[in-house]
Design a protein around this motif. Structure first.
Motif, short mmCIF file in Angstrom:
data_model
loop_
_atom_site.label_atom_id
_atom_site.label_comp_id
_atom_site.label_asym_id
_atom_site.label_seq_id
_atom_site.Cartn_x
_atom_site.Cartn_y
_atom_site.Cartn_z
N LEU A 137 -10.32 -76.48 73.55
CA LEU A 137 -9.76 -75.60 72.53
C LEU A 137 -8.25 -75.43 72.72
N LYS A 138 -7.83 -75.28 73.98
CA LYS A 138 -6.41 -75.13 74.25
C LYS A 138 -5.64 -76.41 73.92
N ALA A 167 -12.74 -65.91 73.43
CA ALA A 167 -13.44 -66.43 74.60
C ALA A 167 -12.95 -65.76 75.88
N GLU A 168 -11.66 -65.48 75.94
CA GLU A 168 -11.09 -64.83 77.13
C GLU A 168 -11.57 -63.38 77.25
N HIS A 183 -17.68 -73.93 67.73
CA HIS A 183 -16.70 -73.94 68.82
C HIS A 183 -17.23 -73.26 70.07
N TYR A 190 -13.37 -74.68 76.83
CA TYR A 190 -12.18 -73.83 76.77
C TYR A 190 -10.90 -74.67 76.81
N GLN A 191 -10.86 -75.65 77.71
CA GLN A 191 -9.68 -76.50 77.81
C GLN A 191 -9.51 -77.37 76.57
N LEU A 203 -7.18 -71.00 66.02
CA LEU A 203 -7.47 -71.40 67.40
C LEU A 203 -6.99 -70.35 68.39
N ASP A 204 -5.85 -69.73 68.12
CA ASP A 204 -5.39 -68.63 68.98
C ASP A 204 -6.44 -67.53 69.05
N ILE A 244 -9.57 -68.71 71.07
CA ILE A 244 -9.29 -68.73 72.51
C ILE A 244 -9.24 -67.30 73.06
N LYS A 245 -8.59 -66.40 72.34
CA LYS A 245 -8.51 -65.02 72.79
C LYS A 245 -9.90 -64.39 72.84
N ARG A 300 -5.26 -76.57 70.26
CA ARG A 300 -4.19 -75.66 69.82
C ARG A 300 -2.82 -76.33 69.94
#
Length: 280
Positions: A32-33, A55-56, A271, A29-30, A48-49, A52-53, A36
């Motif tokens: 990916l951020k 995954a959240e 990913h 997760y980190q 990527l946004d 990440i969304k 981004r």
């Protein structure tokens, strides 16, 4: 001699299957951020946004990160002073996979026979189980649900020693370029070097379990990981639709091999690099 009941193993595996499907590991997760933040393509940043969304949302709602919840690869370390009581280890693990995939409403993707009738087993078993005896009285289990969008783009090259480091780099990059955007990048790339054809593939699968921030303990292989990551991120594959974040990490594992051989296996993961572990 320590004793453990098979029911404990089954329950642990069931929970691990659900956790791996729902919760992206923090290091992934980190990464990916971070990707981004450094991605140069506007389209790549948008992709990527969304990743990440996704995954959240999966974590918040206990839902699968991806509809392909994979074929379950299981790595087991069994302490030689541990006695497993009540049944066989493999049966206990497969019962856990069946329980986890059924209770977690995870897609069942395994067929019992690969070529002719391809009938679904309806519970995602059997898993692919690798077992190793180690000192002690503990049982360590790591699971790696492997989706086949990326698995289908993995490959192995049987090089010769004269190919050397540059030959290894070329082999890995050729496999990545052939895969292109099909494995749902940004990828995590596991590379296995040495052993035999099958052992190299095993190393490449194990490599995917290592934290993305942890480089190989051998400095030459650590440098190789860094070089390969730089090469892959220069391909322009990017996060599915082009960009500079084609891979989040390259993890290399290696082992002894024959004087005439240099096997190189590449396991590509999407990913959603999912895994979970327990020590019982």
């Amino acid at each position: 001699m320590r004793t453990i009941q098979v029911e404990q193993i089954t329950e642990a595996v069931a929970q691990m299957c659900k956790e791996a499907a729902y919760y992206l590991p923090e290091d992934v997760y980190q990464a990916l951020k971070k990707g981004r933040e450094t991605e140069e393509s506007p389209v790549g940043r948008d992709v990527l946004d969304q990743i990440i969304k996704n995954a959240e949302i999966a974590k918040a709602e206990d839902r699968p990160i991806c509809q392909d919840t994979g074929m379950t690869i299981v790595f087991v370390e069994v302490g030689q002073d541990l006695h497993i009581e009540g049944g066989s280890l493999n049966d206990a693990i497969n019962a856990g996979i069946a329980k986890g995939y059924t209770e977690g409403y995870l897609r069942k993707s395994v067929v019992a026979e690969p070529l002719f009738d391809r009938k679904n087993t309806q519970n995602n078993t059997p898993g692919i189980i690798y077992t190793e005896m180690v000192p002690g009285d503990k049982l360590k289990i790591e699971i790696e649900p492997k989706g086949f969008g990326s698995e289908n783009k993995s490959d192995i090259k049987m090089l010769v020693p004269a190919d050397g480091v540059e030959g290894v780099k070329k082999a890995v990059l050729d496999i990545i370029l052939h895969a292109s955007c099909n494995p749902c990048p940004p990828m995590v790339v596991g590379v296995g070097i040495g052993g035999t054809m099958d052992k190299a593939a095993y190393y490449s699968k194990r490599a995917l379990l290592r934290p993305l921030t942890q480089r190989n303990a051998h400095p030459d292989y650590a440098k190789l990981e860094e070089d390969l990551l730089e090469m892959i991120n220069k391909t322009g594959i990017g996060p599915q639709l082009g960009g500079t974040t084609s891979a989040l990490a390259v993890n290399v594992e290696w082992g002894p091999t024959h004087i005439a051989g240099l096997p190189v296996a590449v396991t590509i993961c999407c990913h959603a690099t999912r895994h979970s572990k327990r020590e019982l």
